[in-house]
Design a protein around this motif. Structure first.
Motif, PDB file in Angstrom:
ATOM      1  N   SER A 229      38.462  28.607  38.973  1.00  0.00           N
ATOM      2  CA  SER A 229      39.020  29.951  39.144  1.00  0.00           C
ATOM      3  C   SER A 229      39.873  29.962  40.407  1.00  0.00           C
ATOM      4  N   THR A 247      48.164  32.973  37.357  1.00  0.00           N
ATOM      5  CA  THR A 247      48.965  32.294  38.369  1.00  0.00           C
ATOM      6  C   THR A 247      48.531  30.833  38.510  1.00  0.00           C
ATOM      7  N   SER A 262      33.484  35.071  36.917  1.00  0.00           N
ATOM      8  CA  SER A 262      33.195  36.449  36.483  1.00  0.00           C
ATOM      9  C   SER A 262      34.022  36.861  35.271  1.00  0.00           C
ATOM     10  N   GLN A 266      42.986  38.181  35.306  1.00  0.00           N
ATOM     11  CA  GLN A 266      43.957  37.095  35.520  1.00  0.00           C
ATOM     12  C   GLN A 266      43.392  35.752  35.052  1.00  0.00           C
TER      13      GLN A 266
HETATM   14  C1  LIG Z   1      48.128  38.211  41.970  1.00  0.00           C
HETATM   15  C2  LIG Z   1      46.802  37.663  41.518  1.00  0.00           C
HETATM   16  C3  LIG Z   1      46.806  36.531  40.711  1.00  0.00           C
HETATM   17  C4  LIG Z   1      45.574  35.960  40.305  1.00  0.00           C
HETATM   18  N1  LIG Z   1      45.599  34.839  39.511  1.00  0.00           N
HETATM   19  C5  LIG Z   1      44.424  34.275  39.125  1.00  0.00           C
HETATM   20  C6  LIG Z   1      44.388  33.095  38.318  1.00  0.00           C
HETATM   21  O1  LIG Z   1      45.430  32.530  37.938  1.00  0.00           O
HETATM   22  N2  LIG Z   1      43.191  32.572  37.986  1.00  0.00           N
HETATM   23  C7  LIG Z   1      42.010  33.125  38.388  1.00  0.00           C
HETATM   24  O2  LIG Z   1      40.935  32.574  38.049  1.00  0.00           O
HETATM   25  N3  LIG Z   1      42.001  34.235  39.144  1.00  0.00           N
HETATM   26  C8  LIG Z   1      43.174  34.812  39.544  1.00  0.00           C
HETATM   27  N4  LIG Z   1      43.141  35.907  40.368  1.00  0.00           N
HETATM   28  C9  LIG Z   1      41.855  36.280  40.997  1.00  0.00           C
HETATM   29  C10 LIG Z   1      40.928  37.096  40.138  1.00  0.00           C
HETATM   30  O3  LIG Z   1      41.286  38.464  40.247  1.00  0.00           O
HETATM   31  C11 LIG Z   1      39.475  36.875  40.594  1.00  0.00           C
HETATM   32  O4  LIG Z   1      39.362  37.253  41.955  1.00  0.00           O
HETATM   33  C12 LIG Z   1      38.957  35.449  40.459  1.00  0.00           C
HETATM   34  O5  LIG Z   1      39.243  34.953  39.157  1.00  0.00           O
HETATM   35  C13 LIG Z   1      37.478  35.414  40.691  1.00  0.00           C
HETATM   36  O6  LIG Z   1      36.988  34.101  40.686  1.00  0.00           O
HETATM   37  P1  LIG Z   1      35.465  33.806  40.312  1.00  0.00           P
HETATM   38  O7  LIG Z   1      35.176  34.294  38.957  1.00  0.00           O
HETATM   39  O8  LIG Z   1      35.217  32.363  40.611  1.00  0.00           O
HETATM   40  O9  LIG Z   1      34.670  34.607  41.434  1.00  0.00           O
HETATM   41  P2  LIG Z   1      33.837  35.953  41.331  1.00  0.00           P
HETATM   42  O10 LIG Z   1      34.625  37.047  40.710  1.00  0.00           O
HETATM   43  O11 LIG Z   1      33.246  36.152  42.678  1.00  0.00           O
HETATM   44  O12 LIG Z   1      32.701  35.611  40.299  1.00  0.00           O
HETATM   45  C14 LIG Z   1      31.638  34.735  40.542  1.00  0.00           C
HETATM   46  C15 LIG Z   1      30.707  34.831  39.342  1.00  0.00           C
HETATM   47  O13 LIG Z   1      29.665  33.874  39.484  1.00  0.00           O
HETATM   48  C16 LIG Z   1      28.455  34.467  39.047  1.00  0.00           C
HETATM   49  N5  LIG Z   1      27.379  33.744  39.730  1.00  0.00           N
HETATM   50  C17 LIG Z   1      26.998  33.838  41.033  1.00  0.00           C
HETATM   51  N6  LIG Z   1      25.998  32.979  41.278  1.00  0.00           N
HETATM   52  C18 LIG Z   1      25.734  32.339  40.124  1.00  0.00           C
HETATM   53  C19 LIG Z   1      24.790  31.329  39.753  1.00  0.00           C
HETATM   54  N7  LIG Z   1      23.936  30.801  40.627  1.00  0.00           N
HETATM   55  N8  LIG Z   1      24.797  30.917  38.475  1.00  0.00           N
HETATM   56  C20 LIG Z   1      25.672  31.435  37.558  1.00  0.00           C
HETATM   57  N9  LIG Z   1      26.556  32.388  37.866  1.00  0.00           N
HETATM   58  C21 LIG Z   1      26.600  32.827  39.137  1.00  0.00           C
HETATM   59  C22 LIG Z   1      28.561  35.911  39.425  1.00  0.00           C
HETATM   60  O14 LIG Z   1      27.723  36.700  38.584  1.00  0.00           O
HETATM   61  C23 LIG Z   1      30.042  36.195  39.190  1.00  0.00           C
HETATM   62  O15 LIG Z   1      30.256  36.658  37.862  1.00  0.00           O
HETATM   63  C24 LIG Z   1      44.351  36.525  40.732  1.00  0.00           C
HETATM   64  C25 LIG Z   1      44.350  37.682  41.512  1.00  0.00           C
HETATM   65  C26 LIG Z   1      45.559  38.252  41.899  1.00  0.00           C
HETATM   66  C27 LIG Z   1      45.526  39.511  42.733  1.00  0.00           C
END
Ligand SMILES: Cc1cc2nc3c(=O)[nH]c(=O)nc-3n(C[C@H](O)[C@H](O)[C@H](O)COP(=O)(O)OP(=O)(O)OC[C@H]3O[C@@H](n4cnc5c(N)ncnc54)[C@H](O)[C@@H]3O)c2cc1C
Ligand SMILES: Nc1ncnc2c1ncn2[C@@H]1O[C@H](COP(=O)(O)O)[C@@H](O)[C@H]1O
Lengths: 317, 250
Positions: A229, A247, A262, A266
């Motif tokens: 991510s 992106t 999560s 995006q």
């Molecule tokens: C302009 C812009 C462009 C973007 N482009 C992209 C893009 O291209 N790709 C992208 O991915 N995002 C993009 N984003 C970011 C996006 O909005 C999210 O912030 C991002 O995807 C979140 O990453 P994540 O799911 O790893 O983290 P989080 O949203 O923090 O999610 C973490 C997840 O892990 C789970 N978790 C926690 N601990 C454990 C565990 N021990 N076991 C199992 N599950 C657990 C939680 O429940 C949660 O659901 C962009 C944002 C903007 C503003």
């Protein structure tokens, strides 16, 4: 029947699978394929293309270093010399770099990363994602040559028993940009754009030191790619080449497993066209479950090692 | 050095998507806009190049008057001049038309180097930079993650499936900027104040008609409802069974 010129990437004489899928896409329109290969092994790769349906292949030979502008000129010349009605390449990093230049040399627009292609006579229609897949546009072109790149893993390569006439031509060597070296990737890992299985990790993995869990699960599948991510790429846990999403890279593998991701809008935009989606997340309300075919609610640190062992065992039977 | 950075105003990545009544475009009601993500990287590299080699930076966009907001933001970060080639709906243009219109302006500016984004995050063409360079007869390196510009030439790195390529090129050149190339700076308060009342020149241009037409726009097919196979490690056998016997991907 008109000619479609397909640029076929190869390495050491072996055509790349994304390019064979591209030939398949071209043949599905009912037209014939004139393939172009280049680089070391171009002639051997060209000779193999009858098996995939090409009727003619031009091997660009010579020891010139790789130059995207020089190869584009050579390909455009093949298109013009043969009166081809369409030019297609695979949407790999090479295809994405070179194909728009070929289109400009032909003074035609290009449809990149297409996911569907058809033709009525010489009128081509293609579909391609907008906003990283939040919408799909179907488009037609009134250009003299229809130019496109095909998204890997969407079209099927065909097996054929076509006699393929191979001709060689000299590659030009006066590029304005020249590749002087390539540092091979550590571990020769598969890129997410081309992999048929992707295991992606997110912030739920808590730190870069835990991504071995993702890598081990990828290894258990044989040849899976690892993805990430944006949150973990921005945190510096993973290289940005692994980022999936609006992106990052847009992918359509056979199987996508999201671990601790999560499912932000995006991220979903980049992977929602995967054939089968599996989500592992400890939060039952995580939006990733809305697009997942199969979900496990649980702690990644517990579930992933068990899944790795089970996949290994399953693949041995 | 005459430096140009091309930026496109695109819907914010949070934008929810609805098809417009005519079935041929998206309904923009309620959308917020931003400069395309990679264009921030392009502008940053332009400003860094000016700081290193001297010269001035023009931020160029083919877009609506409203794009003045994004252009002004980049002026506040350190770009010198903004130019809007006024076009009510640049997303309706095909990449050939966009590239030709921008190339004509770049030429009249006498640019030595043009920075563009790897891809504009609206129609995801990833084509305008390479096409613009080809129309200009210039060098182009796409998806640049590292850059060293000198007098009359430069060296760039780009990531491919087979490794990191080192590319030597001559100037003038178009470089399409990828994530990793730099960390875009924020505008200083002083910079913001200085550009607050600056008007951005709007210009007309010679039109290039489209050769691509939209037949229809659709939302992607909804995914069929999935299911939670269970909780914790105990659910693994059920998942393996589903992957093997239902989905047939194992
Ligand atoms: C302009 C812009 C462009 C973007 N482009 C992209 C893009 O291209 N790709 C992208 O991915 N995002 C993009 N984003 C970011 C996006 O909005 C999210 O912030 C991002 O995807 C979140 O990453 P994540 O799911 O790893 O983290 P989080 O949203 O923090 O999610 C973490 C997840 O892990 C789970 N978790 C926690 N601990 C454990 C565990 N021990 N076991 C199992 N599950 C657990 C939680 O429940 C949660 O659901 C962009 C944002 C903007 C503003
Ligand atoms: N209308 C436009 N105005 C200015 N720059 C643009 C425009 N369209 C595309 N570009 C530039 O070209 C890059 C690639 O765009 P695209 O090929 O449409 O994905 C963008 O990141 C911009 O830098």
């Amino acid at each position: 029947m008109a000619n479609i010129v397909v640029y076929v990437e190869q390495s050491g004489g072996a055509p790349r699978s994304a390019s064979l899928q591209c030939i398949g896409a071209a043949l599905s329109t009912g037209h014939s394929v004139l393939a172009v290969t280049s680089g070391d092994g171009a002639d051997r790769a060209a000779a193999a293309l009858g098996k995939y349906g090409a009727t003619k292949a031009v091997a660009l030979v010579g020891n010139a270093p790789w130059s995207p502008d020089a190869i584009a000129r050579d390909i455009a010349k093949v298109v013009t010399d043969n009166g081809a009605k369409a030019f297609i390449a695979a949407a790999t990093t090479t295809g994405k770099d070179v194909a728009p230049r070929v289109a400009a040399l032909l003074d035609c627009p290009i449809l990149t990363d297409i996911t569907a292609l058809s033709a009525q006579g010489e009128a081509f229609t293609a579909s391609r994602p907008w906003l990283a897949g939040k919408a799909i546009a179907t488009l037609t072109s009134s250009a003299s040559v229809f130019c496109a790149t095909t998204r890997p893993n969407v079209f099927a390569a065909v097996e054929a028993n076509q006699t393929c006439e191979v001709v060689t031509a000299q590659a030009s060597s006066d590029g304005k940009a020249i590749v002087t070296s390539v540092a091979a990737k550590a571990g020769a890992k598969l890129d997410v754009k081309e992999a048929s299985v992707i295991i992606s990790g997110g912030r739920g993995l808590k730190g870069p030191e835990h991504f071995h869990l993702i890598e081990e699960l990828a290894d258990a599948f044989g040849s899976a790619a690892t993805g990430a991510s944006r949150a973990v790429v921005d945190a510096g846990w993973r290289p940005h080449a692994e980022q999936v999403g609006q992106t990052g890279k847009t992918v359509s593998p056979k199987l996508y497993i999201a671990v601790g991701i999560s499912g932000a809008i995006q991220h979903l935009a980049g992977m929602r066209t995967s054939k089968v989606i599996v989500a592992i997340n400890k939060d039952p309300d995580a939006p990733i479950f809305k697009v997942a075919d199969y979900g496990i609610v649980g702690d990644a640190f517990e579930v992933v090692p068990a899944l790795t062992a089970a996949v290994k065992a399953a693949r041995q039977h | 050095m005459k430096i140009v950075a091309c930026i496109k105003r695109v819907p914010a990545t949070e934008a929810q998507v609805k098809v417009a009544a005519d079935g041929r475009k998206l309904d923009a009601a309620g959308w917020q806009y931003m400069a395309s993500f990679y264009d921030e990287i392009a502008v940053e590299e332009a400003i860094k190049t000016k700081e290193k080699l001297g010269g001035d930076v023009t931020v160029l966009t083919l877009g609506p008057s409203e794009a003045a907001k994004e252009v002004r933001e980049f002026l506040a970060r350190g770009a010198d001049t903004g130019a809007i080639l006024k076009d009510a709906d640049p997303s309706a243009r095909d990449p050939r038309a966009t590239a030709k219109i921008l190339a004509a302006k770049v030429k009249s500016l006498g640019a030595d180097v043009v920075f563009v984004g790897r891809v504009a995050t609206d129609h995801d063409n990833a084509a305008v930079g390479q096409m613009m360079a080809t129309y200009l007869g210039w060098a182009c390196v796409s998806e640049v993650v590292a850059l060293d510009l000198g007098a009359g030439k430069g060296v760039a790195k780009r990531e491919t499936e087979h490794g990191v390529e080192t590319v030597e090129f001559t100037l003038p050149a178009v470089l399409t900027c990828n994530k990793g190339l730099n960390e875009p700076r924020r505008a200083s308060l002083k910079g913001i104040m200085a550009v607050k009342s600056k008007t951005i020149a709007e210009e007309s241009f010679e039109n290039v008609p489209n050769q691509i037409a939209v037949v229809k726009v659709e939302l992607p097919p909804a995914r069929k409802a999935g299911r939670i196979v269970g909780e914790g490690a105990a659910a693994v056998p059920a998942l393996i069974d589903a992957l093997r016997n239902e989905a047939k991907v194992l």
